[in-house]
Write an enzyme that holds these catalytic residues in place. Sequence first.
Site, PDB file in Angstrom:
ATOM      1  N   ARG A 120      31.022  51.541  94.404  1.00 20.14           N
ATOM      2  CA  ARG A 120      31.075  51.203  95.808  1.00 20.14           C
ATOM      3  C   ARG A 120      29.703  50.937  96.310  1.00 20.14           C
ATOM      4  O   ARG A 120      29.529  50.931  97.534  1.00 20.14           O
ATOM      5  CB  ARG A 120      31.546  52.372  96.540  1.00 20.14           C
ATOM      6  CG  ARG A 120      33.093  52.780  96.336  1.00 20.14           C
ATOM      7  CD  ARG A 120      33.517  53.641  97.522  1.00 20.14           C
ATOM      8  NE  ARG A 120      34.857  54.162  97.055  1.00 20.14           N
ATOM      9  CZ  ARG A 120      35.437  55.107  96.445  1.00 20.14           C
ATOM     10  NH1 ARG A 120      34.358  56.046  96.194  1.00 20.14           N
ATOM     11  NH2 ARG A 120      36.648  55.476  95.968  1.00 20.14           N
ATOM     12  N   LYS A 142      24.281  37.233 101.092  1.00 20.39           N
ATOM     13  CA  LYS A 142      25.818  36.829 100.533  1.00 20.39           C
ATOM     14  C   LYS A 142      26.137  36.988  99.234  1.00 20.39           C
ATOM     15  O   LYS A 142      25.250  36.379  98.494  1.00 20.39           O
ATOM     16  CB  LYS A 142      26.052  35.624 101.167  1.00 20.39           C
ATOM     17  CG  LYS A 142      26.458  35.531 102.610  1.00 20.39           C
ATOM     18  CD  LYS A 142      26.720  34.117 102.983  1.00 20.39           C
ATOM     19  CE  LYS A 142      27.230  33.953 104.255  1.00 20.39           C
ATOM     20  NZ  LYS A 142      27.341  32.463 104.576  1.00 20.39           N
ATOM     21  N   GLU A 184      19.422  22.207  99.691  1.00 16.01           N
ATOM     22  CA  GLU A 184      19.391  23.147 100.754  1.00 16.01           C
ATOM     23  C   GLU A 184      18.168  23.295 101.683  1.00 16.01           C
ATOM     24  O   GLU A 184      18.244  23.769 102.691  1.00 16.01           O
ATOM     25  CB  GLU A 184      19.697  24.596 100.014  1.00 16.01           C
ATOM     26  CG  GLU A 184      21.145  24.714  99.332  1.00 16.01           C
ATOM     27  CD  GLU A 184      22.130  25.179 100.216  1.00 16.01           C
ATOM     28  OE1 GLU A 184      21.872  25.423 101.722  1.00 16.01           O
ATOM     29  OE2 GLU A 184      23.316  25.536  99.884  1.00 16.01           O
ATOM     30  N   LYS A 220      15.193  31.487 107.068  1.00  9.99           N
ATOM     31  CA  LYS A 220      16.534  32.133 107.091  1.00  9.99           C
ATOM     32  C   LYS A 220      16.595  33.733 107.363  1.00  9.99           C
ATOM     33  O   LYS A 220      17.504  34.370 107.862  1.00  9.99           O
ATOM     34  CB  LYS A 220      16.938  32.077 105.417  1.00  9.99           C
ATOM     35  CG  LYS A 220      18.245  32.621 105.277  1.00  9.99           C
ATOM     36  CD  LYS A 220      18.745  32.105 103.976  1.00  9.99           C
ATOM     37  CE  LYS A 220      20.319  32.806 103.632  1.00  9.99           C
ATOM     38  NZ  LYS A 220      20.808  32.408 102.499  1.00  9.99           N
ATOM     39  N   GLU A 230      27.135  37.162 109.709  1.00  8.96           N
ATOM     40  CA  GLU A 230      27.573  35.706 110.201  1.00  8.96           C
ATOM     41  C   GLU A 230      28.680  35.933 111.310  1.00  8.96           C
ATOM     42  O   GLU A 230      29.840  35.295 111.155  1.00  8.96           O
ATOM     43  CB  GLU A 230      28.327  35.103 108.886  1.00  8.96           C
ATOM     44  CG  GLU A 230      28.372  33.620 109.144  1.00  8.96           C
ATOM     45  CD  GLU A 230      28.857  32.955 107.774  1.00  8.96           C
ATOM     46  OE1 GLU A 230      27.881  32.908 106.849  1.00  8.96           O
ATOM     47  OE2 GLU A 230      29.783  32.571 107.687  1.00  8.96           O
ATOM     48  N   ARG A 234      24.410  32.665 112.531  1.00 12.06           N
ATOM     49  CA  ARG A 234      24.464  32.637 110.876  1.00 12.06           C
ATOM     50  C   ARG A 234      25.156  31.335 110.298  1.00 12.06           C
ATOM     51  O   ARG A 234      25.008  30.672 109.301  1.00 12.06           O
ATOM     52  CB  ARG A 234      24.316  33.869 110.227  1.00 12.06           C
ATOM     53  CG  ARG A 234      24.080  33.740 108.625  1.00 12.06           C
ATOM     54  CD  ARG A 234      24.394  35.045 107.802  1.00 12.06           C
ATOM     55  NE  ARG A 234      23.911  34.557 106.528  1.00 12.06           N
ATOM     56  CZ  ARG A 234      23.738  35.676 105.331  1.00 12.06           C
ATOM     57  NH1 ARG A 234      23.555  36.993 105.864  1.00 12.06           N
ATOM     58  NH2 ARG A 234      23.470  35.494 104.199  1.00 12.06           N
ATOM     59  N   ASN A 238      25.582  27.043 107.385  1.00 12.82           N
ATOM     60  CA  ASN A 238      26.671  26.563 106.750  1.00 12.82           C
ATOM     61  C   ASN A 238      26.745  24.791 106.938  1.00 12.82           C
ATOM     62  O   ASN A 238      27.578  24.203 106.534  1.00 12.82           O
ATOM     63  CB  ASN A 238      28.145  26.790 107.166  1.00 12.82           C
ATOM     64  CG  ASN A 238      28.174  28.417 106.828  1.00 12.82           C
ATOM     65  OD1 ASN A 238      27.641  29.196 105.586  1.00 12.82           O
ATOM     66  ND2 ASN A 238      28.750  29.436 107.420  1.00 12.82           N
ATOM     67  N   HIS A 241      28.239  22.402 104.405  1.00 18.51           N
ATOM     68  CA  HIS A 241      28.829  23.224 103.580  1.00 18.51           C
ATOM     69  C   HIS A 241      30.608  23.180 103.623  1.00 18.51           C
ATOM     70  O   HIS A 241      31.381  23.386 102.547  1.00 18.51           O
ATOM     71  CB  HIS A 241      28.725  24.795 103.604  1.00 18.51           C
ATOM     72  CG  HIS A 241      27.227  25.035 103.014  1.00 18.51           C
ATOM     73  ND1 HIS A 241      26.339  24.377 103.515  1.00 18.51           N
ATOM     74  CD2 HIS A 241      27.056  25.647 102.089  1.00 18.51           C
ATOM     75  CE1 HIS A 241      25.196  24.855 102.533  1.00 18.51           C
ATOM     76  NE2 HIS A 241      25.662  25.659 101.751  1.00 18.51           N
ATOM     77  N   HIS A 245      31.788  22.280 100.135  1.00 19.57           N
ATOM     78  CA  HIS A 245      32.812  23.336  99.375  1.00 19.57           C
ATOM     79  C   HIS A 245      34.074  22.425  98.952  1.00 19.57           C
ATOM     80  O   HIS A 245      34.487  22.420  97.997  1.00 19.57           O
ATOM     81  CB  HIS A 245      33.157  24.290 100.087  1.00 19.57           C
ATOM     82  CG  HIS A 245      31.912  25.340 100.186  1.00 19.57           C
ATOM     83  ND1 HIS A 245      32.061  26.736 100.954  1.00 19.57           N
ATOM     84  CD2 HIS A 245      30.849  25.504  99.563  1.00 19.57           C
ATOM     85  CE1 HIS A 245      30.908  27.278 100.890  1.00 19.57           C
ATOM     86  NE2 HIS A 245      30.170  26.576  99.771  1.00 19.57           N
ATOM     87  N   HIS A 257      26.839  22.612  93.463  1.00 21.15           N
ATOM     88  CA  HIS A 257      26.787  22.880  94.771  1.00 21.15           C
ATOM     89  C   HIS A 257      25.692  22.222  95.752  1.00 21.15           C
ATOM     90  O   HIS A 257      26.199  21.616  96.736  1.00 21.15           O
ATOM     91  CB  HIS A 257      26.521  24.293  95.004  1.00 21.15           C
ATOM     92  CG  HIS A 257      26.491  24.790  96.230  1.00 21.15           C
ATOM     93  ND1 HIS A 257      27.576  25.121  97.322  1.00 21.15           N
ATOM     94  CD2 HIS A 257      25.280  25.325  97.344  1.00 21.15           C
ATOM     95  CE1 HIS A 257      26.984  25.652  98.337  1.00 21.15           C
ATOM     96  NE2 HIS A 257      25.719  25.798  98.297  1.00 21.15           N
TER      97      HIS A 257
END
Length: 357
Positions: A120, A142, A184, A220, A230, A234, A238, A241, A245, A257
Amino acid sequence: MQTIPVNTNPAYAVTIGPGLLKKCGQMLRSAVPPCRAAVITDSIVGPLYLETVTESLKAAGYAAAAFAFPAGEGSKNLSTLSDILEFLAKERLTRTDCLIALGGGVVGDMAGFAAACYLRGIRCVQLPTTLLSAVDSSVGGKTAIDLKAGKNLAGAFLQPAAVLCDTDCLRTLPPEVFAGGAAEAVKTGVLCDESLFALFEGGTLEADPAEVIARCVAYKAGVVERDEKEQGERKLLNLGHTVGHAIEKCSGYAIPHGHAVAAGLAIMARASARLGWMSPEGLRQNDAERICSTLRLTGLPVSTEYAPEALAEAALADKKRSGDAITIVVPKEIGHCELMNIPVSELLFVIGTGWEA
Ligand code: GLY
């Protein structure tokens, strides 16, 4: 060497400079006292740096074990996650132990998610070895794997215990991998800072990557501190993205990517200019072309062979969708972007407006 604090809970530091892998053991001792450290890496990075890292860890009092999986986005799945979790259990890691992600974005995402799941949640250190992981994915917590339905669809937020970015690793990157990270970095310039963007137009990225990494990480860090999970701001990270994606998915993840994000950023910039969303005054009309020229200069694509219909369909599985609406990130000018909620049914129109073959 530069150190940038990230004031999340828990807080951690991102250290950027040359020669850090050789002394990673000593450098990590205050963030993660000596324990069992499972180094997760891939088949490309392992042969380059694994021995350096494990030697340094052992010299600083850690017991190190290592697991490597085949490099590439194709490994970022449930099967590799399962293999890593079984490895951690076999090595009898406990909650006081840690994972160390040694590699690029795929390794960081995989190892981070394994750390978030195992018992966990145990600590994870990020040792990014690519420009993409240095400027973006190693920072902010993330973690994820891909599902058949789309990219990063299973994951968790787990802030790293520390990030050590050894800029010497950038020297061994193939040009196309370096370019993927540049996407990026250019994205960050478009988001927040025209003077950062201007560095790319002037070719500073290759000359002084540490400076660019530090500026991208500092931006960032601020966003993540204000919106760790997010819920709002945040989402700006993206930029490019949603379409990016979709391009990755359409290509069966053959397109990397960063290259997919570059094409996604170009499509959104052109769409914004053509739809009149760019700031109206003066030079701003040229910002979309400046963005595309800079991406091209960096060796990145500004278009895609996949048709707008295919991209819009692929984007339906995107995490940024909420019911019948999707949040897109719209460049208003270089250094300033805004979130826009649009009906999913309008996404095809937006993509089609910015699309070029
Ligand atoms: N890569 C985007 C984020 O970390 O939020």
